[in-house]
Design a protein around this motif. Structure first.
Motif, PDB file in Angstrom:
ATOM      1  N   PHE A  53     -28.748  32.638  56.460  1.00 44.88           N
ATOM      2  CA  PHE A  53     -28.637  31.538  57.429  1.00 44.88           C
ATOM      3  C   PHE A  53     -28.773  30.184  56.736  1.00 44.88           C
ATOM      4  CE2 PHE A  53     -28.948  29.521  61.497  1.00 44.88           C
ATOM      5  CZ  PHE A  53     -29.855  28.497  61.339  1.00 44.88           C
TER       6      PHE A  53
ATOM      7  N   PHE B  80     -25.852  29.245  54.608  1.00 41.09           N
ATOM      8  CA  PHE B  80     -24.686  28.816  55.380  1.00 41.09           C
ATOM      9  C   PHE B  80     -24.896  27.446  55.995  1.00 41.09           C
ATOM     10  CE2 PHE B  80     -20.725  29.602  57.493  1.00 41.09           C
ATOM     11  CZ  PHE B  80     -20.794  28.851  58.657  1.00 41.09           C
ATOM     12  N   HIS B  81     -26.024  27.290  56.715  1.00 42.40           N
ATOM     13  CA  HIS B  81     -26.189  26.073  57.516  1.00 42.40           C
ATOM     14  C   HIS B  81     -26.814  24.922  56.741  1.00 42.40           C
ATOM     15  CE1 HIS B  81     -24.825  27.267  61.506  1.00 42.40           C
ATOM     16  NE2 HIS B  81     -25.364  28.454  61.286  1.00 42.40           N
TER      17      HIS B  81
ATOM     18  N   VAL C 247     -25.989  36.178  59.239  1.00 40.21           N
ATOM     19  CA  VAL C 247     -26.022  34.822  59.793  1.00 40.21           C
ATOM     20  C   VAL C 247     -25.968  34.875  61.323  1.00 40.21           C
ATOM     21  CG1 VAL C 247     -24.783  32.623  59.942  1.00 40.21           C
ATOM     22  CG2 VAL C 247     -25.028  33.754  57.741  1.00 40.21           C
ATOM     23  N   HIS C 248     -25.111  35.719  61.859  1.00 39.72           N
ATOM     24  CA  HIS C 248     -24.993  35.825  63.314  1.00 39.72           C
ATOM     25  C   HIS C 248     -26.310  36.320  63.928  1.00 39.72           C
ATOM     26  CE1 HIS C 248     -20.301  36.103  63.262  1.00 39.72           C
ATOM     27  NE2 HIS C 248     -20.768  34.989  62.728  1.00 39.72           N
TER      28      HIS C 248
ATOM     29  N   ARG D 224     -28.879  33.564  63.890  1.00 38.77           N
ATOM     30  CA  ARG D 224     -28.651  32.592  64.974  1.00 38.77           C
ATOM     31  C   ARG D 224     -29.191  33.135  66.287  1.00 38.77           C
ATOM     32  NH1 ARG D 224     -22.417  31.787  63.615  1.00 38.77           N
ATOM     33  NH2 ARG D 224     -22.555  30.280  61.902  1.00 38.77           N
ATOM     34  N   ARG D 225     -28.876  34.388  66.573  1.00 37.72           N
ATOM     35  CA  ARG D 225     -29.301  34.978  67.833  1.00 37.72           C
ATOM     36  C   ARG D 225     -30.826  35.042  67.928  1.00 37.72           C
ATOM     37  NH1 ARG D 225     -27.126  36.246  72.962  1.00 37.72           N
ATOM     38  NH2 ARG D 225     -28.936  37.097  74.035  1.00 37.72           N
TER      39      ARG D 225
END
Lengths: 248, 186
Positions: B133, B136-137, B161-162, B165-166
């Motif tokens: 995460f 990526f961010h 990453v998904h 986020r969740r």
């Protein structure tokens, strides 16, 4: 759009670093579904919160500390794996070079030691000549073979030195579960640059290994022992062992 | 990638000590930021940052100059962080390893404290989810670069990453940083 498709599309937009509020499909569904609206707000809140995180900074002297650590650590020990291969390569070269010489031929006198190459000069002792006589006097043949051997030794040493220059930073592994590097051996020359010292330190094992390889080969030659004499000794000082048992 | 980075790398390979310092200064923010987010400890992050640079400089000849330097360097840093985290997990309990974050009661936080909420939520993530995460961010790497850095398939990096986020979103919602919601997927 159904709710289970909403999150997928949300991720798709965030993966492309796009603001989901600017996507018409997402915006329309969020207007109609409170839960999905809150999910989108949470995702946007993550990005917003991340940008507001405090960013601690490392110490100002990090660069200097890295430089000191590079100088403190020993040269990469991974180049030691070249030593046994250097011996094998040298053995092959000598085998090829002496393969076509007539066996069992007497030698008039050993060639003088060569100042340029710290390797022992072999004395070739021959048996009685075979049925086919050589085309040149035995002494000339012996001298030619010896000179050829010496040339090969020089070439091998030069090649190995060149290899070490081409591989200045031989660190093996990015999978960093390796053990800590071994304790350093040679003191650091304060007057030399750290990387120069490392390169110079890295060449020494190769030179020692080559010397050791030549000594090994000399002892392995079938007629290397002169009658009533002792084997010539290597001219260099420390002779490194041919096989390294320490790990890389 | 800026040409000066290639030039710096070239000078480092020639033994230029000043180039080493300059290269470290150029990337130390990125590397330290990643290490700090992963390790959540200032001193550990500094130590790992230094170690990452040393390892990178010692294997500088292996870097493919046709690729970006930053992902390669961050991959080394990420590996070091994961190694340290694995060592931590093997240590006996009770060792004061992680700096204490402010203990926040489950009260509506509001967006004014959103950064703190996000930071707190990050600590609850799995190591690889958090690393992916952040890469990526925060470091703005692509999924291909993240996969290379973390030595995993691209699809796995994307999944991490998904999921991060969740989980972060659920945490923010749970703590009231965003409006409470009860969502049942249809």
């Amino acid at each position: 759009m159904r709710c289970n498709e909403f999150e997928t599309r949300l991720n798709h937009l965030l993966d492309r670093r796009r603001d989901p509020r600017h996507d018409r499909i997402v915006a329309n569904h969020a207007d109609d579904c409170g839960d999905c609206r809150r999910l989108m707000d949470a995702y946007l809140g993550i990005c917003e919160g991340l940008s507001g995180l405090a960013s601690p900074v490392p110490a100002d002297d990090l660069g200097e500390r890295v430089l000191c650590e590079l100088a403190r650590q020993p040269a990469p020990s991974s180049r030691r794996w070249l030593a046994p291969w250097a011996a094998i390569a040298a053995a092959l070269l000598v085998f090829v070079a002496t393969r076509d010489r007539q066996p069992h031929q007497p030698v008039a006198a050993p060639a003088p030691a060569l100042a340029a190459a710290p390797v022992p000069v072999p004395v070739i002792v021959a048996a009685p000549a075979p049925a086919q006589t050589p085309s040149a006097p035995v002494g000339v043949l012996a001298r030619q073979a010896t000179e050829k051997y010496a040339d090969l030794a020089r070439d091998t040493q030069s090649a190995l030195a060149g290899m070490s220059m081409l591989l200045p930073h031989m660190d093996i592994d990015m999978d960093l579960n390796m053990d800590e590097p071994a304790a350093q051996s040679d003191p650091v020359n304060d007057d030399a640059s750290p990387l120069t010292t490392q390169v110079a330190a890295g060449l020494k094992p190769l030179a020692d290994s080559t010397t050791g390889a030549m000594s090994f080969l000399w002892n392995m030659l079938p007629h290397s022992q002169p009658a009533g004499g002792t084997l010539p000794q290597p001219t260099s000082g420390n002779v490194a062992p041919l096989v390294r048992t320490d790990t890389i | 990638m800026p040409d000066n980075v290639r030039e710096l790398v070239s000078r480092c390979l020639q033994g230029d000590g000043s180039a080493v310092v300059e290269l470290v200064d150029h990337f130390r923010g990125q590397v330290f930021g990643l290490c700090y987010r992963m390790l959540r400890h200032q001193q550990d992050a500094e130590d790992v940052t230094q170690e990452a640079f040393v390892r990178a400089l010692r294997s500088l000849g292996r870097w493919d100059s046709s690729r970006e330097f930053s992902p390669w360097l961050l991959a080394i840093a990420g590996n070091r962080c994961r190694t340290l985290l694995a060592m931590r997990s093997r240590r006996p309990p009770g060792s004061p390893l992680v700096e204490d974050l402010p203990d926040r009661s489950p009260e509506p936080a509001g967006f004014a404290n959103l950064a703190e909420e996000v930071e707190l939520a990050l600590t609850a993530l799995r190591d690889e989810h958090r690393a992916a995460f952040l890469l990526f961010h925060e470091q703005e790497l692509s999924y291909v670069e993240i996969a290379a850095a973390m030595n995993c398939p691209v699809g796995t990096a994307k999944t991490w990453v998904h999921r991060a986020r969740r989980e972060l979103a659920d945490q923010l919602i749970r703590r009231g940083a965003v409006e409470e919601h009860a969502h049942a997927l249809q």
